[in-house]
Write a protein that holds these residues in place. Structure first.
Motif, short mmCIF file in Angstrom:
data_model
loop_
_atom_site.label_atom_id
_atom_site.label_comp_id
_atom_site.label_asym_id
_atom_site.label_seq_id
_atom_site.Cartn_x
_atom_site.Cartn_y
_atom_site.Cartn_z
N ALA A 157 1.03 -1.11 -0.02
CA ALA A 157 0.01 -0.02 -0.03
C ALA A 157 0.74 1.28 -0.10
N THR A 158 0.47 2.23 -0.64
CA THR A 158 1.30 3.47 -0.71
C THR A 158 0.39 4.57 0.10
N ILE A 159 1.24 5.34 0.63
CA ILE A 159 0.40 6.39 1.47
C ILE A 159 0.96 7.67 1.02
N THR A 160 0.09 8.70 0.56
CA THR A 160 0.59 9.83 0.24
C THR A 160 0.10 10.94 0.94
N ILE A 161 1.20 11.81 1.52
CA ILE A 161 0.73 12.79 2.31
C ILE A 161 1.04 14.22 1.62
N THR A 162 -0.16 14.99 1.52
CA THR A 162 0.15 16.17 0.78
C THR A 162 0.18 17.35 2.08
N MET A 163 1.02 18.08 1.90
CA MET A 163 1.29 19.21 2.78
C MET A 163 0.93 20.58 2.17
N ALA A 164 0.31 21.34 2.70
CA ALA A 164 0.24 22.71 2.16
C ALA A 164 1.41 23.59 2.19
N ALA A 165 1.76 24.44 1.43
CA ALA A 165 2.86 25.48 1.62
C ALA A 165 2.89 26.24 2.81
N LYS A 166 4.01 26.56 3.57
CA LYS A 166 4.16 27.31 4.59
C LYS A 166 3.12 28.63 4.30
N ILE A 167 2.64 29.25 5.39
CA ILE A 167 1.79 30.51 5.33
C ILE A 167 2.14 31.30 6.22
N LYS A 168 2.25 32.55 6.17
CA LYS A 168 2.21 33.42 7.50
C LYS A 168 1.02 33.27 8.20
N LEU A 169 1.14 33.51 9.85
CA LEU A 169 -0.18 33.34 10.59
C LEU A 169 -1.14 34.36 10.18
N ASN A 170 -0.92 35.61 9.85
CA ASN A 170 -1.78 36.67 9.70
C ASN A 170 -2.65 36.31 8.49
N LEU A 171 -2.05 35.81 7.23
CA LEU A 171 -2.38 35.57 5.85
C LEU A 171 -3.38 34.51 6.11
N LEU A 172 -3.00 33.37 6.95
CA LEU A 172 -3.92 32.17 7.29
C LEU A 172 -5.36 32.56 8.03
N LEU A 173 -4.99 33.51 8.81
CA LEU A 173 -6.34 34.03 9.53
C LEU A 173 -7.22 34.69 8.87
N SER A 174 -6.59 35.34 7.71
CA SER A 174 -7.66 36.17 6.79
C SER A 174 -7.88 35.39 5.56
N SER A 175 -7.57 33.94 5.26
CA SER A 175 -7.70 33.41 4.09
C SER A 175 -9.09 32.93 4.14
N GLN A 176 -9.13 32.39 3.13
CA GLN A 176 -10.80 31.66 2.72
C GLN A 176 -10.89 30.38 3.53
N PRO A 177 -11.95 29.86 3.56
CA PRO A 177 -12.07 28.85 4.55
C PRO A 177 -11.30 27.54 3.78
N ALA A 178 -11.24 27.21 2.59
CA ALA A 178 -10.50 26.01 2.03
C ALA A 178 -9.14 26.12 2.30
N ASN A 179 -8.78 27.50 2.12
CA ASN A 179 -7.27 27.57 2.35
C ASN A 179 -6.81 27.24 3.83
N PHE A 180 -7.66 27.87 4.70
CA PHE A 180 -7.55 27.65 6.10
C PHE A 180 -7.53 26.26 6.53
N VAL A 181 -8.63 25.52 6.13
CA VAL A 181 -8.60 23.98 6.52
C VAL A 181 -7.55 23.22 5.86
N ALA A 182 -7.26 23.64 4.56
CA ALA A 182 -5.91 22.82 3.79
C ALA A 182 -4.49 23.01 4.75
N HIS A 183 -4.52 24.13 5.25
CA HIS A 183 -3.30 24.42 6.11
C HIS A 183 -3.48 23.75 7.67
N ILE A 184 -4.55 23.87 8.15
CA ILE A 184 -4.53 23.23 9.58
C ILE A 184 -5.69 22.27 9.84
N GLY A 185 -6.20 21.64 8.81
CA GLY A 185 -7.19 20.75 8.97
C GLY A 185 -6.75 19.49 9.80
#
Length: 79
Positions: free
Chosen positions: A1-29
């Motif tokens: 079995a192959t496991i694929t892990i996808t990680m979102a690129a790093k983002i500054k906290l202030n940009l994360l807190l102001s991002s769209q919901p999908a981006n927020f969840v992609a980073h800290i889901g």
């Protein structure tokens, strides 16, 4: 079995807190028990642009680092 892990690129906290919901969840889901719906619900109840701007600003002001973000989400879950 192959496991694929996808990680979102790093983002500054202030940009994360102001991002769209999908981006927020992609980073800290997975930040809390690997459950993206928790991050999505936290965003909807605390950071969504549809909320009172004063509430969103207060939340952003409280979250000055990732540890505080985690603690805010943990507190949110326990409420």
């Amino acid at each position: 079995a192959t496991i694929t892990i996808t990680m979102a690129a790093k983002i500054k906290l202030n940009l994360l807190l102001s991002s769209q919901p999908a981006n927020f969840v992609a980073h800290i889901g997975g930040i809390y028990e690997n459950t993206p719906w928790i991050a999505e619900k936290f965003y909807d109840d605390n950071l969504s642009p549809t909320l009172d701007p004063a509430v969103v600003a207060a939340t952003k002001d409280r979250i000055s680092n990732v540890k505080i973000l985690f603690d805010e989400i943990k507190r949110f879950i326990k409420e």
